[in-house]
Design an enzyme around this catalytic site. Sequence first.
Site, short mmCIF file in Angstrom:
data_model
loop_
_atom_site.label_atom_id
_atom_site.label_comp_id
_atom_site.label_asym_id
_atom_site.label_seq_id
_atom_site.Cartn_x
_atom_site.Cartn_y
_atom_site.Cartn_z
N ARG A 258 28.04 38.37 40.94
CA ARG A 258 28.15 39.35 39.94
C ARG A 258 29.05 38.35 39.40
O ARG A 258 29.71 37.46 38.86
CB ARG A 258 29.93 39.97 40.02
CG ARG A 258 30.62 40.32 39.40
CD ARG A 258 31.82 41.19 39.36
NE ARG A 258 32.67 40.35 40.69
CZ ARG A 258 33.82 39.98 40.78
NH1 ARG A 258 33.95 39.56 38.99
NH2 ARG A 258 34.98 39.09 41.28
N HIS A 262 34.88 41.66 36.98
CA HIS A 262 34.51 42.73 37.86
C HIS A 262 35.08 44.20 37.76
O HIS A 262 33.91 45.12 37.74
CB HIS A 262 35.95 42.41 39.20
CG HIS A 262 36.13 43.57 40.20
ND1 HIS A 262 35.18 44.21 41.42
CD2 HIS A 262 36.78 44.84 40.27
CE1 HIS A 262 35.90 44.78 41.50
NE2 HIS A 262 36.86 45.47 41.39
N TYR A 271 40.12 32.60 38.77
CA TYR A 271 39.82 32.74 39.85
C TYR A 271 38.77 31.70 39.93
O TYR A 271 38.01 31.29 41.81
CB TYR A 271 40.35 33.71 41.27
CG TYR A 271 39.21 34.80 40.49
CD1 TYR A 271 37.61 35.11 40.88
CD2 TYR A 271 40.02 36.08 39.85
CE1 TYR A 271 36.60 36.56 40.62
CE2 TYR A 271 39.09 37.42 39.25
CZ TYR A 271 37.67 36.95 39.57
OH TYR A 271 36.83 38.42 38.99
#
Length: 381
Positions: A258, A262, A271
């Site tokens: 990705r 998200h 993160y």
Amino acid sequence: MPRRVLEPQFAIEHLSILDSDGNLDTALEPEIPPDGLKRLYRAMLLGRRLDERMVRLQRQGRIGTFAPIKGQEASQMGSVFTLRPTDWMVPSFRETAAMIYRGWPIEKMLLFFAGYLEGGRPAPDQHDLPVTIPVATQVPHAVGLAYAAQYRGDDAVVMVYFGDGATSEGDFHEALNFAGVWHVPIVFLCQNNQWAISVPLKKQTHSRTLAQKALAYGFPGIQVDGNDVLAVYAASREAVERARAGDGPTLIECVTYRLGVHTTADDPTKYRSEEEVKAWEQKDPLTRFSQYLQKKNLLEERLEEQIDAEIAAAVQRFEAMAAADPLTMFDHLYAELPPHLQAEREELRERLERGAPRRADEEVPPPLPMRGQRKTSRWQN
């Protein structure tokens, strides 16, 4: 008594046909006619360009939160391309490109992400389920569809999409178990994009692959380069043909990434590293496939302009749609609406007919921004 080996050591294959450096394994190259290759690339490019436009629309407050697909176009299009209209496609929440290819109008998808239930309603003759937000709940539903097709004697195949995070849910394992027991015609398509929101794959499973989880349930699994549309197509075609021939389920793990957020309410810089993202950008499925088509002299001129115009026209149609009837919020909840909800429905109906005037003692609350909407002007472009 001596110990006996009941199952030999299993082996999971990894399939790659066109790598990120443009190297092609001609022995494995699937036979796709030139028109098919053009349609496949156009669908992938449409998915990417629509994705970029939807991010801008969301930042401007014109639609709500949604899950971008950037980087996963090959996993979606290489697989859905193998289905017939009479087959069933069961999406999760990130299959926008696949849904558009299956006949969902762009403006209808925009309507859904603007918060209108009408946007999630498949056409009467459409063999698709709507977007599913809860993780993995669509996987048992897909097995039910496949069981129904088998029971009725249809030759329909079901393809269900989910991410790596779904493989950590009980629904996933229950669905695979039933699919194996019933030997139903289904293809489980896992888009392993490395992150379940902010949880990396290494914190979800100790398995070397996700594909091997199929073996415990009695059917094959294969891992493919999910950014290689040719490999995804080849594996999906084989799995669909197996299912249609009565040979049961297959689990396909598409190893992809990705590249974006998200959802538009997410900040992935919290993160994951910029270096990781840049490394995966070098494996971009669109760049890889366009170079492959260029060598075959199949790239169409001004294709991006045509696609941008198509998207712009769809946005205009979406924003010209009449507002939905608020009374529909009371539909489909109960077989018989309880008295207190009947009273609320009647009160709302009366207010709408009167132009929704408020009582003198009612305060008018400020309008709420759409979920994920930015308030600063720098996003308004």
